[in-house]
Motif scaffolding. Structure first.
Motif, PDB file in Angstrom:
ATOM      1  N   UNK A 146      50.400 -26.633 110.396  1.00 18.64           N
ATOM      2  CA  UNK A 146      49.705 -27.770 109.806  1.00 18.64           C
ATOM      3  C   UNK A 146      48.541 -27.162 109.057  1.00 18.64           C
ATOM      4  N   UNK A 147      48.440 -27.426 107.774  1.00 14.03           N
ATOM      5  CA  UNK A 147      47.370 -26.812 106.993  1.00 14.03           C
ATOM      6  C   UNK A 147      46.887 -27.769 105.915  1.00 14.03           C
TER       7      UNK A 147
ATOM      8  N   UNK B 153      63.796 -29.318 111.544  1.00  9.33           N
ATOM      9  CA  UNK B 153      63.813 -30.519 110.731  1.00  9.33           C
ATOM     10  C   UNK B 153      62.484 -31.227 110.642  1.00  9.33           C
ATOM     11  N   UNK B 154      61.405 -30.461 110.785  1.00  6.72           N
ATOM     12  CA  UNK B 154      60.060 -31.046 110.806  1.00  6.72           C
ATOM     13  C   UNK B 154      59.908 -32.076 111.928  1.00  6.72           C
ATOM     14  N   UNK B 155      60.610 -31.848 113.033  1.00  2.37           N
ATOM     15  CA  UNK B 155      60.369 -32.630 114.250  1.00  2.37           C
ATOM     16  C   UNK B 155      59.109 -32.074 114.892  1.00  2.37           C
ATOM     17  N   UNK B 156      58.145 -32.934 115.121  1.00  2.78           N
ATOM     18  CA  UNK B 156      56.805 -32.465 115.434  1.00  2.78           C
ATOM     19  C   UNK B 156      56.504 -32.461 116.930  1.00  2.78           C
ATOM     20  N   UNK B 157      56.175 -31.304 117.506  1.00  2.00           N
ATOM     21  CA  UNK B 157      55.703 -31.260 118.897  1.00  2.00           C
ATOM     22  C   UNK B 157      54.281 -31.805 118.990  1.00  2.00           C
ATOM     23  N   UNK B 158      53.872 -32.104 120.209  1.00  2.00           N
ATOM     24  CA  UNK B 158      52.578 -32.739 120.423  1.00  2.00           C
ATOM     25  C   UNK B 158      51.409 -31.954 119.881  1.00  2.00           C
ATOM     26  N   UNK B 159      51.444 -30.624 120.003  1.00  2.00           N
ATOM     27  CA  UNK B 159      50.324 -29.818 119.543  1.00  2.00           C
ATOM     28  C   UNK B 159      50.155 -29.918 118.033  1.00  2.00           C
TER      29      UNK B 159
ATOM     30  N   UNK C 180      46.589 -35.104 113.176  1.00  2.00           N
ATOM     31  CA  UNK C 180      45.597 -36.180 113.288  1.00  2.00           C
ATOM     32  C   UNK C 180      44.191 -35.651 113.043  1.00  2.00           C
ATOM     33  N   UNK C 181      43.892 -34.464 113.570  1.00  2.00           N
ATOM     34  CA  UNK C 181      42.564 -33.872 113.391  1.00  2.00           C
ATOM     35  C   UNK C 181      42.309 -33.521 111.936  1.00  2.00           C
ATOM     36  N   UNK C 182      43.310 -32.972 111.247  1.00  2.00           N
ATOM     37  CA  UNK C 182      43.141 -32.606 109.839  1.00  2.00           C
ATOM     38  C   UNK C 182      42.952 -33.840 108.965  1.00  2.00           C
TER      39      UNK C 182
ATOM     40  N   UNK D 167      48.244 -40.086 115.062  1.00  2.00           N
ATOM     41  CA  UNK D 167      48.311 -39.778 113.633  1.00  2.00           C
ATOM     42  C   UNK D 167      48.237 -41.063 112.812  1.00  2.00           C
ATOM     43  N   UNK D 168      48.988 -42.068 113.212  1.00  2.00           N
ATOM     44  CA  UNK D 168      48.968 -43.341 112.482  1.00  2.00           C
ATOM     45  C   UNK D 168      47.578 -43.957 112.510  1.00  2.00           C
ATOM     46  N   UNK D 169      46.921 -43.924 113.665  1.00  2.00           N
ATOM     47  CA  UNK D 169      45.565 -44.471 113.730  1.00  2.00           C
ATOM     48  C   UNK D 169      44.589 -43.672 112.882  1.00  2.00           C
ATOM     49  N   UNK D 170      44.760 -42.359 112.839  1.00  2.00           N
ATOM     50  CA  UNK D 170      43.913 -41.540 111.968  1.00  2.00           C
ATOM     51  C   UNK D 170      44.128 -41.923 110.505  1.00  2.00           C
ATOM     52  N   UNK D 171      45.379 -42.128 110.113  1.00  2.00           N
ATOM     53  CA  UNK D 171      45.689 -42.482 108.725  1.00  2.00           C
ATOM     54  C   UNK D 171      45.077 -43.809 108.315  1.00  2.00           C
TER      55      UNK D 171
END
Length: 251
Positions: free
Chosen positions: A5-6, A23-29, A35-37, A88-92
């Motif tokens: 994530x960059x 497939x860009x399946x995202x792990x929790x980390x 979300x932080x970015x 992530x959705x709440x951050x967006x």
């Protein structure tokens, strides 16, 4: 390629990219970093607009990590797992900057949620979408507020109930998920860059107020999505889901 994530900031445009070889399946980390970015870019005075994109040339995002889903052993772990996309959705929705999503390929589950949580979404004609959660005994509860808000309850139910079917990019465009679609990734990138460059010249305060107005009525989503994560975290421990996961991935 290794997962990443960059964020890159150039001329007022923050481009946040994520990638995972599955497939860009995202792990929790990675979801936590995403979300932080997003939050960091939203707080940066030099950033006028945010672009969200994924790496690779096929899937935009295959949802959350299936390996992590298989490892859930209790309700606490289940809630934490489903909070990944919720955060992530709440951050967006909360950042005071407009977010454009660039969807170059298929989006499944949480990936559809990201596409819907963006303020403006552009895609290729290969960017079909699917909500497959019912097939394993759960539902797209965490992302449903964002999806329903974007395409309406009827279209959301079509996606959810036809859980094994991909809906093509034209359908997504007709339902207002995609503002426009393009035959090639190059044409998509040109369109994303052109609009982002224009937005970067506009009054930041006006765009901030526009974002607030557009998302009015969602102030309760911090609580709502947490409750939805708890709901999914309980369902994933059911015998139905355990059997479905076992059949899907016998190992």
């Amino acid at each position: 390629m290794e997962p990443f994530v960059k964020t890159q900031i150039d001329n007022g445009i923050a481009t946040i990219a994520f990638f995972h070889p599955q497939g860009n399946a995202m792990p929790g980390i990675q979801l936590a970093r995403l979300a932080a970015d997003i939050t960091s870019a939203g707080a940066d005075a030099d950033v006028k607009v945010i672009i969200l994109k994924s790496g690779g040339d096929r899937a935009f995002c295959a949802g959350a990590s299936f390996d992590e889903l298989l490892s859930i052993a209790n309700e606490e772990d289940g809630k934490a797992f489903f909070l990944g996309f919720a955060n992530v959705i709440n951050a967006m929705r909360k950042v005071p900057k407009l977010i454009m999503a660039r969807i170059q390929g298929k989006a499944v589950g949480g990936g559809v949620g990201l596409a819907c949580a963006a303020d403006y979404t552009l895609a290729t004609t290969a960017a079909a979408i699917k909500l497959s959660e019912l097939t394993i005994g759960i539902g797209p509860f965490v992302i449903s507020p964002a999806v329903e808000r974007k395409i309406g309850t009827s279209a959301f139910m079509h996606l959810t109930m036809n859980a094994t079917e991909f809906y093509d990019a034209q359908w997504a465009k007709d339902k207002n998920l995609y503002a426009d679609t393009f035959e090639t990734v190059e044409a998509l990138d040109d369109a994303v860059a052109t609009l982002a460059q224009k937005l970067a010249t506009y009054n930041p305060e006006a765009m901030k107020l526009l974002k607030q107005a557009a998302w009015a009525g969602t102030e309760h989503w911090d609580t709502l999505l947490t409750e939805r994560a708890q709901m999914s975290g309980s369902l994933v421990l059911s015998d139905f889901t355990k059997n479905a996961l076992h059949n899907f991935n016998p190992k």
